[in-house]
Design an enzyme around this catalytic site. Structure first.
Site, short mmCIF file in Angstrom:
data_model
loop_
_atom_site.label_atom_id
_atom_site.label_comp_id
_atom_site.label_asym_id
_atom_site.label_seq_id
_atom_site.Cartn_x
_atom_site.Cartn_y
_atom_site.Cartn_z
N SER A 127 -125.42 -83.66 42.62
CA SER A 127 -124.86 -84.74 41.82
C SER A 127 -123.37 -84.50 41.66
O SER A 127 -122.89 -83.37 41.84
CB SER A 127 -125.54 -84.76 40.44
OG SER A 127 -124.80 -85.50 39.50
N TYR A 140 -127.36 -80.39 32.21
CA TYR A 140 -127.59 -80.95 33.54
C TYR A 140 -126.53 -80.44 34.52
O TYR A 140 -126.85 -80.00 35.63
CB TYR A 140 -127.55 -82.47 33.47
CG TYR A 140 -127.80 -83.17 34.79
CD1 TYR A 140 -129.04 -83.12 35.41
CD2 TYR A 140 -126.78 -83.90 35.41
CE1 TYR A 140 -129.27 -83.76 36.62
CE2 TYR A 140 -127.00 -84.55 36.62
CZ TYR A 140 -128.24 -84.48 37.22
OH TYR A 140 -128.46 -85.12 38.41
#
Length: 233
Positions: A127, A140
């Site tokens: 990501s 995250y």
């Protein structure tokens, strides 16, 4: 030539789209999900049923699946929670790192003999958070930075065995996770300004189909005009 490819998180979203795409072109798909029922309607030859939040269960699940030769392993599954460092809970830290990091490392370790036998390919769905940490995404982003480290180390370690390792960094594509992230930020969302799961699945397939004499190590992608994450007016 058809390939045998294991896709984690194949029950929905990008994982499901990828399983459908690969199966349609004749590949043998091993689909991972937390339960058999989650794979209802997903085309697959074998199932790998395991909860990635419990990495200790993966050895039995891999043994039950009987994977002897594997052309590609696509690490797609992941979890995300939006919270500040101050307010993030221990439970979410542990869950995020278990699913996004420890389970990925353990599953890769368990499948290395099968991957080496095929001189296979490991694809890590990372990501933009794996490169730059945004506010309220500490848990995250930390997991995705760790995922990059696993990929980089694996690439260096397994070159001599013929393994290819790719980290993909797609940003702003239309999934339940993206919608949930926007909801937690109380931010507007416009799927027309996001990449589609089909587009990202096509990108993954293209990477898997790279000629044998090359590998894509890292690849970033995003929509032409992504909608910024900001509070609703």
């Amino acid at each position: 030539m058809s390939k045998t490819i294991l896709v984690t998180g194949a029950g929905r979203g990008l994982g499901r789209t990828l399983a459908e795409r690969l199966s349609a072109r004749g590949d043998t798909v091993i689909a991972h999900a937390r339960s058999e029922s989650a794979l209802a309607g997903v085309p697959h030859a074998k199932a790998l049923v395991a909860d990635l939040a419990e990495p200790g269960t993966l050895a039995d699940a891999v043994a039950a699946a009987g994977v002897e030769r594997l052309d590609a392993l696509v690490h797609n599954a992941g979890v995300l929670n939006v919270n500040s460092v101050e307010d993030e809970t221990l439970e979410w830290w542990q869950r995020t790192l278990a699913v996004n990091v420890v389970a990925v490392a353990e599953l890769t370790r368990l499948l290395l003999p099968a991957l080496r036998a095929a001189r296979g390919h490991v694809v890590f769905l990372n990501s933009g958070a794996g490169l730059n940490a945004a506010p309220k995404l500490a848990s995250y982003a930390a997991s995705k930075h760790a995922l990059k480290a696993i990929a980089d180390a694996l690439r260096a370690e397994e070159r001599g065995n013929g393994l290819r390792v790719t980290s993909l960094y797609p940003s702003h594509f239309d999934t339940d996770m993206q919608r949930g992230l926007r909801d937690q930020y109380d931010s507007d969302y416009d799927p027309a300004r996001a990449m589609s799961p089909e587009s990202v699945a096509a990108q993954i397939t293209a990477v898997l189909d790279a000629p044998a004499d090359m590998v894509v190590n890292d690849l970033r992608s995003e929509p032409p005009n992504p909608l910024p994450i900001s509070p609703k007016s």
